[in-house]
Design a protein around this motif. Structure first.
Motif, PDB file in Angstrom:
ATOM      1  N   GLU A 379       0.827  -1.207   0.000  1.00 27.06           N
ATOM      2  CA  GLU A 379       0.000   0.000   0.000  1.00 27.06           C
ATOM      3  C   GLU A 379       0.863   1.260   0.000  1.00 27.06           C
ATOM      4  N   THR A 383       0.354   3.904  -2.888  1.00 29.82           N
ATOM      5  CA  THR A 383      -0.232   5.218  -2.602  1.00 29.82           C
ATOM      6  C   THR A 383       0.773   6.348  -2.795  1.00 29.82           C
ATOM      7  N   LEU A 412      -6.017  -6.567   0.708  1.00 29.88           N
ATOM      8  CA  LEU A 412      -6.012  -5.506  -0.303  1.00 29.88           C
ATOM      9  C   LEU A 412      -7.431  -5.202  -0.770  1.00 29.88           C
ATOM     10  N   ARG A 415      -9.360  -3.160   1.805  1.00 28.76           N
ATOM     11  CA  ARG A 415      -8.924  -1.763   1.838  1.00 28.76           C
ATOM     12  C   ARG A 415      -9.330  -1.000   0.577  1.00 28.76           C
ATOM     13  N   LEU A 417      -8.168  -1.479  -2.361  1.00 26.94           N
ATOM     14  CA  LEU A 417      -6.998  -1.271  -3.212  1.00 26.94           C
ATOM     15  C   LEU A 417      -6.974  -2.196  -4.419  1.00 26.94           C
TER      16      LEU A 417
END
Length: 450
Positions: A379, A383, A412, A415, A417
């Motif tokens: 992450e 990000t 993931l 989240r 993502l």
């Protein structure tokens, strides 16, 4: 909640895994590099994890320095045909060389598998790294093309292949049984390409696929490699030593897209990582240590030498400072070589530590840990725009891939993502890439029957 920008994930499929000693592990099948059912199983596991892509690499020469899992393996284009038959959604990518191939043959091969798979294919464009020059000897040549000349040839090669892929407009085949018209002659086009390296008439004898054209993948990080990627690539594989270098490269390459009238969304940069997952960090480290205990130091150095200008590391003791080794000029992966030389010059590295320092399947980094720790690190890279996603080069297969799919992917997804499921059918759908327009459609150009 799903985020607007989501990770892209690719699985690197290679026999028992990327670690040079993976074949010695008690859980491995040393012959899995030519076990099609085992490789199909890997692609199915990655598809279960909703990966964008299952990827197969290649090399065109082998020697005593080669990774054990490339000594005996399938041709990648043949293999991805078998992977296509075993899967339904996941993209499938294969490597093919612009230095030792012909554009017409390669264009036809990839277009064929793209049809067989329903539009799920990617072509990893390589100019062929070869520090020893042995590949040329397998192709009736005296020597390997110099680095910059390989990229000049690659520029033309890609243009020819993509031009051939557009030979037929999407509605060219009318199949009118009443009139007897099989195709519209105004919608099939000759390429008539003439350049410094290639002269190709066309048209190609296969139509465009469900995604228009296979996705173009590259990995070059040298100046010529970055230029080629900025102009033509849609996915780029990278591997940088740290997140700051990766962020710098990410920004530079994305910015250079503008020079070719492209937007930053038209190219995805995937950073190579080698996760080892454990229920606890201690268990993950134990798994890592188990693999490391199987390494023959001098066998691993043979592998390193292929990246470092074919220097003979066997002449040196394992405790020799790496900066004391003399390296010849290299005509191989220039960016990797330059990065390695820089690190050797800056750090106190012994010869016996080179494999563990430079190759992620042997590195104990922040991707060795619990599912949450690995997801956290992914992450951060994502990000902070060090990468758009990851090329997962698992040290030990199939176990590390299974662990990642079962334990990291759900985190993931929770989240926001990474996707919960596939939303389309083609590789371009998965990557959020538009189907390319046919360059010949609606243009006043000579057609096939003129």
């Amino acid at each position: 909640m799903a985020q607007d920008r989501q990770m892209k994930l690719a699985a690197y499929l290679i026999g028992t895994g990327m670690h040079v000693a993976s074949w010695r592990h008690p859980a491995s099948n040393p012959n899995s590099s030519i076990d099609v059912k085992a490789l199909q199983r890997l692609s199915k596991i990655a598809e279960k994890g909703k990966f964008d892509l299952a990827f197969v690499a290649d090399s065109l020469a082998i020697n005593h320095e080669s990774h054990p899992q490339i000594l005996n393996r399938f041709d990648p284009i043949v293999l991805i045909t078998a992977l296509a038959a075993a899967t339904e959604k996941i993209g499938i990518g294969a490597t093919a060389s612009t230095t030792y191939s012909e554009p017409y043959v390669l264009a036809r091969q990839f277009a064929s598998v793209d049809h067989i798979s329903g539009g799920r294919v990617g072509w990893n464009v390589v100019t062929t790294a070869d520090a020893t020059g042995e590949t040329a000897l397998n192709f009736s040549r005296d020597k390997h093309l110099a680095h910059d000349h390989r990229y000049e040839r690659a520029e033309e090669f890609i243009d020819v292949v993509q031009g051939l892929w557009d030979s037929w407009e999407d509605d060219a085949f009318v199949h009118n049984k009443e009139t007897g018209q099989f195709f519209d002659p105004d919608k099939v086009h000759e390429l008539r390409y003439k350049g410094n390296y290639f002269s190709v008439k066309g048209p190609l004898n296969i139509a465009r696929s469900a995604q228009g054209q296979p996705v173009i993948i590259q990995a070059g990080a040298s100046i010529p490699g970055q230029r080629l990627a900025a102009r033509t690539a849609e996915v780029v594989f990278t591997h940088w030593d740290n997140i700051e270098e990766s962020k710098r490269y990410y920004q530079e390459l994305k910015t250079s897209l503008l020079d070719f009238g492209r937007s930053v969304e038209e190219l995805h940069i995937l950073h190579g990582i080698s996760p080892i997952i454990g229920e606890t960090e201690e268990i993950a480290i134990q798994k890592y240590n188990k693999l490391q205990s199987l390494v023959d130091p001098y066998e691993s150095l043979k592998f390193v030498s292929g990246y470092m200008g074919n220097v003979d590391f066997s002449k040196y003791s394992l405790d020799t400072p790496a900066k004391d080794v003399e390296f010849p000029l290299v005509n191989s992966i220039q960016s990797n070589f330059n990065e390695m030389k820089k690190i050797i010059g800056e750090e106190d590295i012994k010869v016996g530590e080179l494999y563990a320092r430079f190759f992620s399947p042997a590195r104990r980094d922040r991707f060795v840990g619990t599912p949450t720790q690995v997801a956290d690190e992914m992450e951060v890279w994502f990000t902070e725009k060090a990468a758009d996603g990851f090329m997962l080069q698992f040290p030990l297969l199939p176990g590390d891939l299974e662990d990642f799919v079962e334990k990291v992917v759900p985190i993931l997804q929770e989240r926001g993502l990474f996707r919960l499921d596939y939303e389309g059918d083609t590789l371009r759908d998965h990557l959020g890439l538009k189907n390319p327009k046919n360059r010949f459609a609606n243009e006043e150009i000579s057609n096939y029957l003129e």
